[in-house]
Scaffold this active site. Structure first.
Site, short mmCIF file in Angstrom:
data_model
loop_
_atom_site.label_atom_id
_atom_site.label_comp_id
_atom_site.label_asym_id
_atom_site.label_seq_id
_atom_site.Cartn_x
_atom_site.Cartn_y
_atom_site.Cartn_z
N MET A 194 26.55 41.85 47.17
CA MET A 194 27.61 41.19 46.40
C MET A 194 28.63 40.63 47.38
SD MET A 194 26.79 41.51 43.24
CE MET A 194 28.25 40.67 42.64
N HIS A 212 18.93 34.05 37.19
CA HIS A 212 19.71 35.27 37.47
C HIS A 212 20.45 35.68 36.21
CE1 HIS A 212 21.78 38.18 40.07
NE2 HIS A 212 22.89 37.86 39.42
N ASP A 260 22.89 38.29 34.41
CA ASP A 260 23.93 39.29 34.68
C ASP A 260 24.22 40.14 33.45
OD1 ASP A 260 24.80 38.86 37.43
OD2 ASP A 260 25.42 36.87 36.74
N HIS A 273 20.20 41.56 36.85
CA HIS A 273 21.19 42.25 37.68
C HIS A 273 21.99 43.17 36.76
CE1 HIS A 273 25.17 41.74 40.19
NE2 HIS A 273 24.74 42.98 40.16
N MET A 294 26.39 43.10 31.90
CA MET A 294 27.65 43.84 32.10
C MET A 294 27.99 44.65 30.85
SD MET A 294 29.95 40.95 33.94
CE MET A 294 29.28 39.83 35.19
N PHE A 329 32.81 39.13 37.21
CA PHE A 329 33.20 37.78 36.78
C PHE A 329 32.59 36.71 37.67
CE2 PHE A 329 36.50 40.81 35.72
CZ PHE A 329 36.65 40.59 34.36
N SER A 384 28.95 29.42 38.86
CA SER A 384 29.89 28.32 38.60
C SER A 384 29.54 27.07 39.40
CB SER A 384 31.32 28.78 38.89
OG SER A 384 31.41 29.40 40.15
N GLY A 413 30.33 33.52 44.70
CA GLY A 413 31.06 32.51 45.48
C GLY A 413 30.17 31.61 46.33
C1 DX5 Z 1 29.31 38.62 39.25
C2 DX5 Z 1 27.87 38.21 38.99
C3 DX5 Z 1 27.48 36.91 39.58
C4 DX5 Z 1 28.29 35.74 39.15
C5 DX5 Z 1 28.26 34.72 40.23
O1 DX5 Z 1 29.46 39.93 38.86
O2 DX5 Z 1 26.98 39.18 39.47
O3 DX5 Z 1 26.09 36.66 39.39
O4 DX5 Z 1 27.86 35.17 37.97
O5 DX5 Z 1 29.09 33.68 39.86
P1 DX5 Z 1 29.66 32.64 40.89
O6 DX5 Z 1 28.50 31.96 41.53
O7 DX5 Z 1 30.47 31.75 40.03
O8 DX5 Z 1 30.48 33.41 41.89
ZN ZN Z 2 24.79 38.75 39.48
#
Ligand code: DX5
Ligand code: ZN
Length: 232
Positions: free
Chosen positions: A141, A36, A38, A70, A40, A147, A202, A181
């Site tokens: 989401m 995955h 990310d 993503h 941003m 984050f 995480s 999460g």
């Molecule tokens: C948040 C990201 C997630 C994030 C998930 O904007 O899209 O992919 O990294 O991280 P955890 O699993 O730590 O919530």
């Molecule tokens: Zn993501």
């Protein structure tokens, strides 16, 4: 339609970027399925991460697993071909970030990638109704984007239920992905609510274990055990 096999998708947002190729190799060797990725832009979301060059580097490094891009960027259309060229498998975006959602979905498929829409916690699912035939994945989401390391928003379980019903009654082959999460102590409930693709940042990268041959064996095994125990 029968539910698809569960996919575990580690979010590299929580990986050690100084040794990213090795981190991805380890997590895939530990049994994870999808990377995955990310993206941003410090505009659509208040954080800045990685772009197509890093995706391409992972492919050049030898990563063959699916890469799930993503996009948390606005606008989205300009950057999509770059990710397709860089080796993305899935490309998902937030409807708020595109002026023409149907066009953007079609563009992703035309470039040979799997397309998906991402729904923020407060974004309703009704936007899907007329594009169910154009999505390969629906990403819910379960935190506000931007984050890693935030807590799962419980209302997302109801939303998963609704999305699962929409998918099943549509008859289309669509993945239901959850992001934010996700931990060993809630992944079972998340699957029971309807998800079949599980992003975890995480929880996975924070569980690096030097005693595991591939560093992430224990956490991936724990996820699989919980998923297997789910009643669906
Ligand atoms: C948040 C990201 C997630 C994030 C998930 O904007 O899209 O992919 O990294 O991280 P955890 O699993 O730590 O919530
Ligand atoms: Zn993501």
């Amino acid at each position: 339609m029968a539910r698809q096999t569960d996919l575990i998708a580690p979010s590299i947002l929580s990986a050690d970027f100084a040794r990213l190729g090795e981190e991805v190799d380890n997590v895939i060797a530990s049994g994870a399925d999808v990377v995955h990725f990310d993206v941003m832009d410090n505009h659509y979301v208040p954080n800045l991460t990685i772009g197509p060059l890093v995706c391409e580097s992972l492919r050049n490094h030898g990563v063959t697993a699916d890469i799930d891009v993503h996009l948390m960027v606005k606008p989205v259309d300009r950057i999509i071909p770059d990710f397709a060229k860089a080796g993305a498998t899935y490309i998902t975006f937030h409807p708020e970030a595109s002026e023409h959602v149907d066009r953007t979905l079609s563009m992703i498929r035309d470039l040979g990638c799997k397309s998906g829409l991402v729904f923020n916690p407060a974004t309703p699912l009704n936007l899907l109704v007329h594009v169910m035939d154009k999505v390969d994945v629906i990403l819910l989401m379960s935190v506000n984007p931007g984050f890693g390391g935030q807590s799962f928003i419980p209302e997302t379980l109801n939303k998963l239920n609704t999305a699962r019903k929409m998918i099943d009654s549509s008859g289309y082959d669509i993945r239901l992905e959850i992001d934010g999460g996700v931990k060993a102590n809630n992944i079972r409930q998340i699957k029971e609510a309807g998800a079949d693709m599980f992003v975890a940042g995480s929880a996975i990268f924070g569980a690096e274990n030097p005693d595991d041959p591939n560093k992430y064996d224990s956490i991936c095994a724990e996820f699989r055990k919980e998923l297997a125990a789910a009643e669906v």
